[in-house]
Scaffold this motif. Structure first.
Motif, PDB file in Angstrom:
ATOM      1  N   PRO A 163       0.780  -1.241   0.000  1.00 25.76           N
ATOM      2  CA  PRO A 163       0.000   0.000   0.000  1.00 25.76           C
ATOM      3  C   PRO A 163       0.808   1.285   0.000  1.00 25.76           C
ATOM      4  CG  PRO A 163       0.094  -0.849   2.217  1.00 25.76           C
ATOM      5  CD  PRO A 163       0.868  -1.815   1.355  1.00 25.76           C
ATOM      6  N   GLY A 164       2.088   1.207   0.395  1.00 25.49           N
ATOM      7  CA  GLY A 164       2.855   2.445   0.488  1.00 25.49           C
ATOM      8  C   GLY A 164       2.241   3.402   1.493  1.00 25.49           C
ATOM      9  N   SER A 165       2.257   4.696   1.151  1.00 25.04           N
ATOM     10  CA  SER A 165       1.885   5.744   2.107  1.00 25.04           C
ATOM     11  C   SER A 165       0.421   5.733   2.535  1.00 25.04           C
ATOM     12  CB  SER A 165       2.228   7.114   1.527  1.00 25.04           C
ATOM     13  OG  SER A 165       3.630   7.245   1.384  1.00 25.04           O
TER      14      SER A 165
ATOM     15  N   ILE B  97       0.648  -7.286   8.072  1.00 23.71           N
ATOM     16  CA  ILE B  97       1.526  -6.152   8.383  1.00 23.71           C
ATOM     17  C   ILE B  97       2.974  -6.610   8.575  1.00 23.71           C
ATOM     18  CG2 ILE B  97       2.039  -4.324  10.060  1.00 23.71           C
ATOM     19  CD1 ILE B  97      -0.962  -4.077  10.553  1.00 23.71           C
ATOM     20  N   TRP B  98       3.156  -7.663   9.333  1.00 24.47           N
ATOM     21  CA  TRP B  98       4.514  -8.133   9.635  1.00 24.47           C
ATOM     22  C   TRP B  98       4.761  -9.492   8.985  1.00 24.47           C
ATOM     23  CZ3 TRP B  98       7.379  -4.487  11.939  1.00 24.47           C
ATOM     24  CH2 TRP B  98       6.730  -3.509  12.686  1.00 24.47           C
ATOM     25  N   GLY B  99       5.919  -9.641   8.364  1.00 27.44           N
ATOM     26  CA  GLY B  99       6.308 -10.942   7.838  1.00 27.44           C
ATOM     27  C   GLY B  99       7.055 -11.749   8.874  1.00 27.44           C
ATOM     28  N   ASP B 100       7.700 -11.056   9.809  1.00 27.96           N
ATOM     29  CA  ASP B 100       8.502 -11.692  10.863  1.00 27.96           C
ATOM     30  C   ASP B 100       8.358 -10.846  12.124  1.00 27.96           C
ATOM     31  OD1 ASP B 100      10.488 -12.698  12.556  1.00 27.96           O
ATOM     32  OD2 ASP B 100      11.849 -13.150  10.891  1.00 27.96           O
ATOM     33  N   GLU B 101       7.897 -11.446  13.196  1.00 29.44           N
ATOM     34  CA  GLU B 101       7.684 -10.719  14.454  1.00 29.44           C
ATOM     35  C   GLU B 101       8.981 -10.088  14.975  1.00 29.44           C
ATOM     36  OE1 GLU B 101       4.803 -10.225  16.562  1.00 29.44           O
ATOM     37  OE2 GLU B 101       3.874 -10.622  14.628  1.00 29.44           O
ATOM     38  N   ARG B 102      10.116 -10.657  14.602  1.00 28.65           N
ATOM     39  CA  ARG B 102      11.401 -10.107  15.074  1.00 28.65           C
ATOM     40  C   ARG B 102      11.667  -8.723  14.489  1.00 28.65           C
ATOM     41  NH1 ARG B 102      15.063 -15.259  13.565  1.00 28.65           N
ATOM     42  NH2 ARG B 102      13.704 -15.036  11.728  1.00 28.65           N
ATOM     43  N   ASP B 103      10.994  -8.399  13.365  1.00 30.15           N
ATOM     44  CA  ASP B 103      11.180  -7.074  12.753  1.00 30.15           C
ATOM     45  C   ASP B 103      10.705  -5.948  13.665  1.00 30.15           C
ATOM     46  OD1 ASP B 103      12.321  -8.100  10.506  1.00 30.15           O
ATOM     47  OD2 ASP B 103      10.497  -8.031   9.277  1.00 30.15           O
ATOM     48  N   LYS B 104       9.847  -6.265  14.622  1.00 29.41           N
ATOM     49  CA  LYS B 104       9.355  -5.244  15.548  1.00 29.41           C
ATOM     50  C   LYS B 104      10.475  -4.708  16.453  1.00 29.41           C
ATOM     51  CE  LYS B 104       4.616  -7.064  15.692  1.00 29.41           C
ATOM     52  NZ  LYS B 104       3.515  -7.596  16.532  1.00 29.41           N
TER      53      LYS B 104
ATOM     54  N   GLN C 260       5.614  -0.191   3.590  1.00 30.34           N
ATOM     55  CA  GLN C 260       6.528  -0.983   2.765  1.00 30.34           C
ATOM     56  C   GLN C 260       6.851  -2.287   3.505  1.00 30.34           C
ATOM     57  OE1 GLN C 260       6.853   1.512  -0.665  1.00 30.34           O
ATOM     58  NE2 GLN C 260       7.573  -0.542  -0.277  1.00 30.34           N
ATOM     59  N   LYS C 261       8.017  -2.852   3.264  1.00 36.80           N
ATOM     60  CA  LYS C 261       8.450  -4.116   3.875  1.00 36.80           C
ATOM     61  C   LYS C 261       7.429  -5.223   3.593  1.00 36.80           C
ATOM     62  CE  LYS C 261      11.863  -5.807   6.536  1.00 36.80           C
ATOM     63  NZ  LYS C 261      11.641  -7.232   6.401  1.00 36.80           N
ATOM     64  N   ASP C 262       6.739  -5.726   4.603  1.00 37.54           N
ATOM     65  CA  ASP C 262       5.818  -6.849   4.419  1.00 37.54           C
ATOM     66  C   ASP C 262       4.352  -6.451   4.526  1.00 37.54           C
ATOM     67  OD1 ASP C 262       7.821  -8.950   4.149  1.00 37.54           O
ATOM     68  OD2 ASP C 262       8.282  -8.541   6.250  1.00 37.54           O
ATOM     69  N   VAL C 263       4.065  -5.162   4.508  1.00 40.65           N
ATOM     70  CA  VAL C 263       2.673  -4.710   4.602  1.00 40.65           C
ATOM     71  C   VAL C 263       1.939  -5.033   3.305  1.00 40.65           C
ATOM     72  CG1 VAL C 263       1.126  -2.775   5.059  1.00 40.65           C
ATOM     73  CG2 VAL C 263       3.400  -2.829   6.114  1.00 40.65           C
TER      74      VAL C 263
ATOM     75  N   GLY D  75      -8.630  12.394   1.090  1.00 40.57           N
ATOM     76  CA  GLY D  75      -8.013  11.110   0.793  1.00 40.57           C
ATOM     77  C   GLY D  75      -6.530  11.072   1.051  1.00 40.57           C
ATOM     78  N   LYS D  76      -5.910   9.973   0.633  1.00 40.86           N
ATOM     79  CA  LYS D  76      -4.473   9.776   0.835  1.00 40.86           C
ATOM     80  C   LYS D  76      -3.884   9.070  -0.372  1.00 40.86           C
ATOM     81  CE  LYS D  76      -0.647   9.916   3.131  1.00 40.86           C
ATOM     82  NZ  LYS D  76       0.054  10.024   1.819  1.00 40.86           N
ATOM     83  N   SER D  77      -2.748   9.574  -0.810  1.00 45.86           N
ATOM     84  CA  SER D  77      -2.033   8.960  -1.931  1.00 45.86           C
ATOM     85  C   SER D  77      -1.072   7.908  -1.398  1.00 45.86           C
ATOM     86  CB  SER D  77      -1.245  10.027  -2.696  1.00 45.86           C
ATOM     87  OG  SER D  77      -0.268  10.611  -1.830  1.00 45.86           O
ATOM     88  N   GLY D  78      -0.597   7.080  -2.314  1.00 40.59           N
ATOM     89  CA  GLY D  78       0.407   6.089  -1.938  1.00 40.59           C
ATOM     90  C   GLY D  78       1.226   5.699  -3.153  1.00 40.59           C
ATOM     91  N   THR D  79       2.559   5.694  -2.992  1.00 40.16           N
ATOM     92  CA  THR D  79       3.456   5.210  -4.043  1.00 40.16           C
ATOM     93  C   THR D  79       4.313   4.129  -3.410  1.00 40.16           C
ATOM     94  OG1 THR D  79       3.493   7.388  -5.091  1.00 40.16           O
ATOM     95  CG2 THR D  79       5.220   5.833  -5.728  1.00 40.16           C
ATOM     96  N   ALA D  80       3.986   2.879  -3.716  1.00 39.75           N
ATOM     97  CA  ALA D  80       4.632   1.757  -3.033  1.00 39.75           C
ATOM     98  C   ALA D  80       5.689   1.125  -3.911  1.00 39.75           C
ATOM     99  CB  ALA D  80       3.574   0.725  -2.659  1.00 39.75           C
ATOM    100  N   GLN D  81       6.915   1.049  -3.393  1.00 33.89           N
ATOM    101  CA  GLN D  81       7.983   0.355  -4.103  1.00 33.89           C
ATOM    102  C   GLN D  81       7.702  -1.145  -4.079  1.00 33.89           C
ATOM    103  OE1 GLN D  81      10.439   2.015  -5.647  1.00 33.89           O
ATOM    104  NE2 GLN D  81       9.676   3.984  -4.895  1.00 33.89           N
ATOM    105  N   THR D  82       7.828  -1.803  -5.237  1.00 37.34           N
ATOM    106  CA  THR D  82       7.543  -3.236  -5.315  1.00 37.34           C
ATOM    107  C   THR D  82       8.807  -4.080  -5.376  1.00 37.34           C
ATOM    108  OG1 THR D  82       7.437  -3.211  -7.733  1.00 37.34           O
ATOM    109  CG2 THR D  82       5.391  -2.758  -6.530  1.00 37.34           C
TER     110      THR D  82
END
Length: 582
Positions: A302-304, A408-415, A428-431, A516-523
């Motif tokens: 989703p980005g931003s 939201i999280w791919g790995d709980e350790r990322d927290k 970004q990341k795993d969202v 509203g809100k825009s989003g530019t998500a790096q893939t």
């Protein structure tokens, strides 16, 4: 020696007779419904029967106002081929339908079975008085009926889904239930979800039996057969507004969006008014380019847009007051190419400053490791948002069964890793969240904070129009944001458009005020991004929540904002014409 030969020959004859008898038993008694994949009973009946199917017996889908989405019923005139060999009042029929009798004769001459009378390329459409007069004449082989036709204009194909013949799947779903092997079943979308309710109990048809020469076997009587159950087939009334759906699909096609999705919700009811996925389905090759996937139901980066969740959590935790953020820096502390200086939280949201939300995200995770999940659920973003409930003997029935859970999280350790937290804070990341879920989040904010399940179907109806089952509005969660938080989020979303540097400032000239809100998500693919705009309108009295996302594009080639703007224009124009009714 001769006697021995005679015995051998007689034995062989007896064995041959037994083999033939066995084969006949197999054909007549044992494998009558499945002989090398052929239903012999059906084939036998078809061989000695001339018939015209009036209705295939499968239930149908209609729009919120009752317009058909799959089939329509056209009042037509059916003529049987034996008419060309008999004297019948063709002049009367020609006068009633206002067509030359030579045209009728010409179509009958080439008929090898029952025909629908045509005028050019189109079947003649009769008026009620014409149908009544024709049928009152009681002419054998001349019958006025409402015949089922598949719509030429396809609506919401990804929502409605496709039908197909699949003997293996038919057996898996319905076991020993007596259905023709050629019965079409739903293979995607609502056709698949509601297949159990829509599966035909039998066709409605006109038929008569013929001999080897094609002559009527039992006189000129034409039989009318239909399903034995007077309550079926079922009609599924969706929430789709057919006119809005058509306009949305046209706009997506006009802008050439090759991959992406559009979701338009009614804020008050949380009903889907229009939903489109690109690429469109080509029924000749439906799986080409992944077209069968409904992109609106699948989690995307989703980005931003995800910053709305972080903003809500930061507001409720009191982290905003007195803080300013260095928007000259990236989330990792490196210099930004575009210098924006020190900014307030409000400015940061309007211009979508990554540094601000990276910092807020780290502060929030330090307070509560599950803060993002908590607020994403309060906003109606996770885990799934489509309607779910018990429907007769189907527990946890989901009309949008192809919808996948967000994450939201791919790995709980990322927290526990600051950079991973900052990356997650800017979506970004795993969202991963679906466009449907993002639209639901916007509708939740627009509605004042009440998160509801998204409805795509209003009810199922019996053949006589009475309600079989109603899909009532349902809360998604009882845990909501404070009213003050929702009010502030609404102001922030409006600021995205009204701020002189806001990422949505191009929408200032639209006929409705937009928030509203825009989003530019790096893939992760060079300059390839997912380009989003999610919002609602009119901003001061919200009625519609709209999400447009173009997947795997470049920022320079993205048509997201153009599509969003055109849909707002289209909705405004339809309202001015009184087309859309609340």
């Amino acid at each position: 020696m001769i006697k021995k030969r005679i015995i051998i020959i007689l034995t062989m004859i007896q064995l041959g007779i037994l083999a033939l008898a066995g084969r006949l038993v197999q054909l007549q008694l044992v494998s009558t419904e499945s002989f090398h994949g052929v239903n012999l009973i059906e084939a036998s009946v078809a061989q000695r029967t001339e018939q015209l199917v009036i209705d295939n017996g499968r239930g149908m889908f209609v729009a919120r106002n009752g317009e058909p989405l799959t089939y329509e019923y056209i009042p037509t005139l059916v003529l049987f081929p034996f008419l060309k060999k008999m004297d019948w009042p063709i002049d009367q029929i020609a006068t009633i339908v206002s067509i030359r009798k030579e045209t009728i004769k010409r179509q009958l001459e080439t008929a090898k079975g029952p025909i629908i009378l045509h005028d050019g390329q189109q079947p003649i459409q009769l008026q009620p008085w014409q149908m009544e007069r024709i049928n009152d004449l009681c002419i054998p082989g001349v019958i006025a009926v409402h015949k089922q036709y598949e719509l030429k204009q396809k609506y919401a194909q990804h929502v409605i889904g496709l039908l197909g013949e699949n003997e293996k799947l038919l057996k898996e779903r319905y076991g020993d239930r007596k259905l023709s092997q050629k019965t079409k079943i739903g293979v995607s979308g609502l056709q698949s979800s509601f297949d159990e309710f829509l599966i035909p109990d039998g066709e409605t048809k006109l038929l008569y039996h013929v001999d080897a020469r094609g002559e009527p076997l039992f006189g000129m009587d034409v039989k009318y057969t239909e399903q034995a159950n007077p309550f079926y087939p079922i009609t599924v009334q969706t929430t789709i507004d057919r006119t809005l759906q058509q306009r949305v699909e046209q706009i997506v096609a006009q802008h050439g969006m090759q991959k992406g999705a559009v979701v338009l919700l009614d804020v008050k009811t949380n009903d889907v008014l229009a939903l489109a996925s690109a690429p469109a389905i080509d029924e000749r090759d439906p799986y080409k380019d992944g077209a069968m996937e409904n992109k609106a139901l699948l989690p995307q980066v989703p980005g931003s847009v995800f910053k709305v969740v972080v903003a809500a959590a930061a507001l409720e935790h009191g982290l905003i007051h007195g803080q300013t953020f260095n928007c000259d820096q990236k989330i990792n502390g490196e210099p930004e190419e575009k210098k924006r200086g020190m900014r307030t939280f409000e400015d940061s949201f309007a211009i979508s400053c990554n540094r601000t939300f990276g910092e807020l995200g780290k502060q929030l995770i330090a307070i509560d490791k599950n803060v993002f999940e908590t607020y994403a659920q309060k906003l109606g973003l996770l885990p799934r948002v489509g309607w779910e409930g018990d429907v007769y003997h189907f527990p946890s029935f989901r009309p949008l069964h192809e919808e996948k859970k967000g994450n939201i999280w791919g790995d709980e350790r990322d927290k526990h890793i600051p950079l991973a937290v900052a990356q997650t804070s800017i979506g970004q990341k795993d969202v991963r969240v679906s466009p449907l879920a993002v639209a639901n989040m916007m509708a939740t904010i627009a509605r004042g904070g009440e998160a509801k399940q998204v409805r795509i179907v209003q009810k199922m109806m019996y053949k006589d129009g009475t309600t079989f089952f109603a899909f009532d509005e349902k809360r998604l969660t009882m845990d909501s944001l404070r009213k003050e938080t929702v009010d502030e989020l609404q102001q922030l979303l409006q600021l995205v458009v009204t701020h002189p540097e806001g990422t949505g400032r191009s929408f200032q000239s639209l006929p409705y005020a937009v928030a509203g809100k825009s989003g530019t998500a790096q893939t992760g693919k060079n300059d390839v991004v997912n380009k989003w705009f999610a919002g609602y309108f009119p901003a001061d009295r919200p009625k519609y929540a709209l999400v447009v996302v173009q997947l795997e594009t470049t920022s320079s080639a993205a048509v997201t904002n153009s599509i969003f703007a055109d849909i707002v224009h289209a909705t405004y124009e339809l309202e001015q014409k009184g087309r859309y009714q609340e």
